[in-house]
Design a protein around this motif. Sequence first.
Motif, PDB file in Angstrom:
ATOM      1  N   ASN A   1       0.851  -1.182   0.000  1.00  0.00           N
ATOM      2  CA  ASN A   1       0.000   0.000   0.000  1.00  0.00           C
ATOM      3  C   ASN A   1       0.886   1.232   0.000  1.00  0.00           C
ATOM      4  N   ASP A   2       0.521   2.239  -0.805  1.00  0.00           N
ATOM      5  CA  ASP A   2       1.295   3.476  -0.850  1.00  0.00           C
ATOM      6  C   ASP A   2       0.433   4.593  -1.411  1.00  0.00           C
ATOM      7  N   ASP A   3       0.664   5.812  -0.938  1.00  0.00           N
ATOM      8  CA  ASP A   3       0.019   7.004  -1.464  1.00  0.00           C
ATOM      9  C   ASP A   3       1.094   7.767  -2.224  1.00  0.00           C
ATOM     10  N   ILE A   4       0.895   7.958  -3.513  1.00  0.00           N
ATOM     11  CA  ILE A   4       1.918   8.549  -4.371  1.00  0.00           C
ATOM     12  C   ILE A   4       1.496   9.951  -4.782  1.00  0.00           C
ATOM     13  N   SER A   5       2.356  10.931  -4.515  1.00  0.00           N
ATOM     14  CA  SER A   5       2.136  12.302  -4.975  1.00  0.00           C
ATOM     15  C   SER A   5       3.151  12.572  -6.075  1.00  0.00           C
ATOM     16  N   TYR A   6       2.700  13.158  -7.167  1.00  0.00           N
ATOM     17  CA  TYR A   6       3.556  13.427  -8.316  1.00  0.00           C
ATOM     18  C   TYR A   6       3.977  14.885  -8.326  1.00  0.00           C
ATOM     19  N   GLU A   7       5.225  15.150  -8.717  1.00  0.00           N
ATOM     20  CA  GLU A   7       5.729  16.524  -8.747  1.00  0.00           C
ATOM     21  C   GLU A   7       5.058  17.350  -9.838  1.00  0.00           C
ATOM     22  N   ASN A   8       4.860  16.765 -11.014  1.00  0.00           N
ATOM     23  CA  ASN A   8       4.373  17.533 -12.157  1.00  0.00           C
ATOM     24  C   ASN A   8       2.885  17.286 -12.437  1.00  0.00           C
ATOM     25  N   ARG A   9       2.141  16.736 -11.460  1.00  0.00           N
ATOM     26  CA  ARG A   9       0.720  16.462 -11.661  1.00  0.00           C
ATOM     27  C   ARG A   9      -0.080  17.035 -10.497  1.00  0.00           C
ATOM     28  N   THR A  10      -1.350  17.307 -10.736  1.00  0.00           N
ATOM     29  CA  THR A  10      -2.192  17.925  -9.716  1.00  0.00           C
ATOM     30  C   THR A  10      -2.904  16.905  -8.841  1.00  0.00           C
ATOM     31  N   TYR A  11      -2.714  15.635  -9.119  1.00  0.00           N
ATOM     32  CA  TYR A  11      -3.441  14.620  -8.362  1.00  0.00           C
ATOM     33  C   TYR A  11      -2.478  13.654  -7.680  1.00  0.00           C
ATOM     34  N   SER A  12      -3.016  12.915  -6.725  1.00  0.00           N
ATOM     35  CA  SER A  12      -2.232  11.879  -6.048  1.00  0.00           C
ATOM     36  C   SER A  12      -2.946  10.548  -6.235  1.00  0.00           C
ATOM     37  N   THR A  13      -2.218   9.473  -6.033  1.00  0.00           N
ATOM     38  CA  THR A  13      -2.758   8.133  -6.257  1.00  0.00           C
ATOM     39  C   THR A  13      -2.504   7.271  -5.034  1.00  0.00           C
ATOM     40  N   ASP A  14      -3.539   6.615  -4.550  1.00  0.00           N
ATOM     41  CA  ASP A  14      -3.411   5.654  -3.461  1.00  0.00           C
ATOM     42  C   ASP A  14      -3.557   4.264  -4.078  1.00  0.00           C
ATOM     43  N   ILE A  15      -2.526   3.432  -3.942  1.00  0.00           N
ATOM     44  CA  ILE A  15      -2.520   2.107  -4.547  1.00  0.00           C
ATOM     45  C   ILE A  15      -2.449   1.057  -3.446  1.00  0.00           C
ATOM     46  N   THR A  16      -3.356   0.092  -3.512  1.00  0.00           N
ATOM     47  CA  THR A  16      -3.333  -1.056  -2.613  1.00  0.00           C
ATOM     48  C   THR A  16      -3.288  -2.309  -3.477  1.00  0.00           C
ATOM     49  N   ASN A  17      -2.334  -3.162  -3.199  1.00  0.00           N
ATOM     50  CA  ASN A  17      -2.182  -4.396  -3.958  1.00  0.00           C
ATOM     51  C   ASN A  17      -1.990  -5.537  -2.973  1.00  0.00           C
ATOM     52  N   TYR A  18      -2.770  -6.584  -3.112  1.00  0.00           N
ATOM     53  CA  TYR A  18      -2.554  -7.777  -2.308  1.00  0.00           C
ATOM     54  C   TYR A  18      -2.684  -8.998  -3.203  1.00  0.00           C
TER      55      TYR A  18
ATOM     56  N   ASP B   1      -5.979  -2.515 -19.317  1.00  0.00           N
ATOM     57  CA  ASP B   1      -5.019  -1.608 -19.969  1.00  0.00           C
ATOM     58  C   ASP B   1      -4.712  -0.380 -19.129  1.00  0.00           C
ATOM     59  N   GLU B   2      -5.715   0.184 -18.461  1.00  0.00           N
ATOM     60  CA  GLU B   2      -5.495   1.400 -17.687  1.00  0.00           C
ATOM     61  C   GLU B   2      -4.574   1.161 -16.497  1.00  0.00           C
ATOM     62  N   LEU B   3      -4.575  -0.055 -15.934  1.00  0.00           N
ATOM     63  CA  LEU B   3      -3.755  -0.346 -14.765  1.00  0.00           C
ATOM     64  C   LEU B   3      -2.424  -1.004 -15.131  1.00  0.00           C
ATOM     65  N   SER B   4      -2.235  -1.333 -16.383  1.00  0.00           N
ATOM     66  CA  SER B   4      -1.018  -2.062 -16.764  1.00  0.00           C
ATOM     67  C   SER B   4       0.243  -1.228 -16.562  1.00  0.00           C
ATOM     68  N   ASP B   5       0.158   0.110 -16.625  1.00  0.00           N
ATOM     69  CA  ASP B   5       1.349   0.927 -16.405  1.00  0.00           C
ATOM     70  C   ASP B   5       1.784   0.909 -14.943  1.00  0.00           C
ATOM     71  N   ILE B   6       0.864   0.647 -14.023  1.00  0.00           N
ATOM     72  CA  ILE B   6       1.210   0.567 -12.608  1.00  0.00           C
ATOM     73  C   ILE B   6       1.901  -0.763 -12.313  1.00  0.00           C
TER      74      ILE B   6
ATOM     75  N   ALA C   1      -3.532 -15.302  -7.143  1.00  0.00           N
ATOM     76  CA  ALA C   1      -4.443 -14.244  -7.576  1.00  0.00           C
ATOM     77  C   ALA C   1      -3.973 -12.933  -6.965  1.00  0.00           C
ATOM     78  N   SER C   2      -4.114 -11.869  -7.722  1.00  0.00           N
ATOM     79  CA  SER C   2      -3.681 -10.549  -7.275  1.00  0.00           C
ATOM     80  C   SER C   2      -4.814  -9.555  -7.489  1.00  0.00           C
ATOM     81  N   THR C   3      -4.984  -8.633  -6.554  1.00  0.00           N
ATOM     82  CA  THR C   3      -5.989  -7.586  -6.664  1.00  0.00           C
ATOM     83  C   THR C   3      -5.295  -6.237  -6.525  1.00  0.00           C
ATOM     84  N   LEU C   4      -5.613  -5.326  -7.423  1.00  0.00           N
ATOM     85  CA  LEU C   4      -5.035  -3.994  -7.439  1.00  0.00           C
ATOM     86  C   LEU C   4      -6.168  -2.981  -7.316  1.00  0.00           C
ATOM     87  N   ASP C   5      -6.140  -2.164  -6.274  1.00  0.00           N
ATOM     88  CA  ASP C   5      -7.130  -1.106  -6.060  1.00  0.00           C
ATOM     89  C   ASP C   5      -6.414   0.232  -6.181  1.00  0.00           C
TER      90      ASP C   5
END
Length: 191
Positions: A72-89, A171-176, A114-118
């Motif tokens: 689990n991690d909360d990611i803030s980007y320097e060049n973006r206005t949004y942040s992302t909270d990712i949970t993977n188990y 496809d939308e989550l494949s970059d993560i 099996a893997s789940t990505l939120d």
Amino acid sequence: MKFSKSILAIIAVVLTLGIMPQSSIAQTSIGASYEIRNEEPKNGLGLRLEREILKKLPIVNLSLRGHFSYFNDDISYENRTYSTDITNYDYGLAAVGGVSLGLLSPYVGLGLGASTLDVSRDNLPSGSPLNAEDNDSAIYWNGFVGAEVSPIPMIKPFVEYRFEDISNYSDELSDIQNSTGRLIFGVSLSF
């Protein structure tokens, strides 16, 4: 909801391992680990339960393992206005084969899981092609190689590298989810 499915899967693995025929030399171990990987989130925790499935041959050990990992991690980007909270188990079962060479016991294994990505994104700009919330699950196979050290018979520190193929996320989550391996450090208790 998905997290409760994971808990149910872990309980099923524990019960399955508990009802296996026991011999006088069968051994069970439970372990905890710290896991490092390349994709976000980069660091996580793991649990594993392992049970020998055949009578111990002179130096060969064969066992069945259930594992669970949580990232689990909360990611803030320097060049973006949004942040992302990712949970993977993820959780799975694997067959493990190893050899005992004195204090060192190298092993290899192969299994399914099996893997789940939120993914939750906050403060998305208007008109963004990304969704504020995304969830995806995938079935994967994994292989691993590692070694345990037994300075005390009941306590076994271990290091492991697990390779996995989770290429069927949307496809939308494949970059993560762009990495295929993780380095695992932990300790197990045998009884």
